[in-house]
Write a protein that holds these residues in place. Structure first.
Motif, PDB file in Angstrom:
ATOM      1  N   ASP A 196       0.878  -1.175   0.000  1.00 35.46           N
ATOM      2  CA  ASP A 196       0.000   0.000   0.000  1.00 35.46           C
ATOM      3  C   ASP A 196       0.911   1.219   0.000  1.00 35.46           C
ATOM      4  N   HIS A 204      -1.228   3.063  -4.947  1.00 34.41           N
ATOM      5  CA  HIS A 204      -1.386   1.731  -5.508  1.00 34.41           C
ATOM      6  C   HIS A 204      -1.493   0.689  -4.398  1.00 34.41           C
ATOM      7  N   GLY A 206      -1.266  -3.553  -3.612  1.00 34.71           N
ATOM      8  CA  GLY A 206      -0.892  -4.891  -4.051  1.00 34.71           C
ATOM      9  C   GLY A 206      -1.743  -5.882  -3.289  1.00 34.71           C
ATOM     10  N   LYS A 218      -1.563 -12.666  -7.844  1.00 37.90           N
ATOM     11  CA  LYS A 218      -1.251 -11.349  -7.295  1.00 37.90           C
ATOM     12  C   LYS A 218      -1.683 -10.286  -8.297  1.00 37.90           C
ATOM     13  N   ALA A 219      -1.921  -9.068  -7.788  1.00 36.50           N
ATOM     14  CA  ALA A 219      -2.274  -7.966  -8.685  1.00 36.50           C
ATOM     15  C   ALA A 219      -2.027  -6.632  -7.998  1.00 36.50           C
ATOM     16  N   ARG A 220      -1.805  -5.607  -8.810  1.00 39.39           N
ATOM     17  CA  ARG A 220      -1.646  -4.245  -8.307  1.00 39.39           C
ATOM     18  C   ARG A 220      -2.587  -3.325  -9.069  1.00 39.39           C
ATOM     19  N   ALA A 221      -3.175  -2.363  -8.360  1.00 39.18           N
ATOM     20  CA  ALA A 221      -4.077  -1.410  -9.015  1.00 39.18           C
ATOM     21  C   ALA A 221      -4.222  -0.181  -8.126  1.00 39.18           C
ATOM     22  N   LYS A 224      -8.075  -1.118  -3.878  1.00 40.65           N
ATOM     23  CA  LYS A 224      -8.111  -2.508  -3.430  1.00 40.65           C
ATOM     24  C   LYS A 224      -9.151  -3.298  -4.222  1.00 40.65           C
ATOM     25  N   LYS A 226     -10.157  -2.874  -7.337  1.00 34.21           N
ATOM     26  CA  LYS A 226      -9.639  -3.199  -8.676  1.00 34.21           C
ATOM     27  C   LYS A 226      -8.574  -4.285  -8.592  1.00 34.21           C
ATOM     28  N   ALA A 227      -7.692  -4.168  -7.607  1.00 37.68           N
ATOM     29  CA  ALA A 227      -6.632  -5.163  -7.451  1.00 37.68           C
ATOM     30  C   ALA A 227      -7.224  -6.539  -7.155  1.00 37.68           C
ATOM     31  N   GLU A 228      -8.252  -6.593  -6.326  1.00 43.35           N
ATOM     32  CA  GLU A 228      -8.895  -7.870  -6.009  1.00 43.35           C
ATOM     33  C   GLU A 228      -9.562  -8.472  -7.239  1.00 43.35           C
ATOM     34  N   ALA A 231      -6.760  -9.825  -9.515  1.00 44.74           N
ATOM     35  CA  ALA A 231      -6.224 -11.058  -8.924  1.00 44.74           C
ATOM     36  C   ALA A 231      -7.221 -12.202  -9.095  1.00 44.74           C
TER      37      ALA A 231
END
Length: 246
Positions: A196, A204, A206, A218-221, A224, A226-228, A231
């Motif tokens: 974070d 961003h 993770g 895993k993902a980054r955006a 949270k 969008k990242a979820e 992922a």
């Protein structure tokens, strides 16, 4: 009558004349009141108010456009799929008016070109395209009434974009799909924010997706949520053969 129309057209400012012509090409008919459309493209950062002190931006029109899209598309699905039950029709409508699909429509119509804002477009979130599109639909309703709005939605949205067979297989939320599968298969799962950083628009997140105690994606955006979702999409492809068999 032609003389009156010519005088009216010539009375517009050059900017309004260009705006009118571009709108007419998108709409397929002549707009009556440009003010409705100007409001549909006014970002809240402009801090505009009308003579009565009411806020002027696209957010209220966004609400109206959302309702118009939902009702017209619901009626279309009701007539198009006579065997569809309530659950099926609701799911199909959700796919058509999903945030992802509305963003695509906003981009295809290139509505961002009209937005008046004090914020640079590069700082807009992805959803601004869909939000403006909904506001645009709301402006059409106020300008021309329900009949014109319904015809526009059928001609410009349903006919070129709504394919029932293709939409039946379209996933609108990989997170919901994956969670539903995990629950059916009695698999444990959780999302872990492992990074974070940054501030404001540059922030961003993770996220790691754990299933049965193992990190499967895993993902980054920039959020949270969008990242979820990203992922989850990656996790779906890990288990796709098992999920699609169910």
């Amino acid at each position: 009558m032609r003389i009156i129309k010519k005088i009216f057209k010539n009375s517009r400012s050059p900017e309004d004349g260009i705006f009118f012509d571009k709108l007419e090409k998108i709409l397929g008919f002549k707009p009556n009141n440009l003010e409705h459309y100007k409001k549909a493209f006014t970002h809240r950062s402009m801090n505009k108010v009308d003579e009565e002190g009411n806020t002027v931006n696209y957010e209220r029109l966004e609400f109206l456009g959302d309702a118009m899209l939902g009702s017209v598309i619901a009626a279309h699905l009701f007539n198009k799929v006579p065997r569809g039950d309530e659950g099926y029709l609701t799911k199909m409508r959700s796919k058509i008016v999903s945030r992802e699909h509305l963003n695509e429509l906003g981009k295809d119509f290139n509505l961002i070109q009209f937005v008046e804002s004090k914020v640079s477009p590069k700082h807009f979130g992805e959803n601004v395209h869909g939000n403006i599109f909904e506001a645009f639909i709301g402006a059409i309703y106020l300008d021309k009434g329900f009949s014109y709005c319904e015809k526009f939605i059928h001609k410009k949205i349903i006919k070129p974009y709504v394919d029932i067979d293709r939409l039946e297989g379209k996933v609108i939320s990989y997170k919901s799909l994956l969670i539903e599968w995990c629950q059916k298969e009695k698999k444990s799962f959780h999302y872990e924010v492992y990074d974070d950083n940054g501030t404001g628009n540059l922030k961003h997140f993770g996220v790691k997706l754990h299933i049965d105690g193992k990190v499967v994606a895993k993902a980054r955006a920039t959020s949270k949520k969008k990242a979820e979702e990203i992922a989850s999409k990656r996790g779906y492809f890990v288990f796709q053969s098992q999920i699609d068999m169910k």
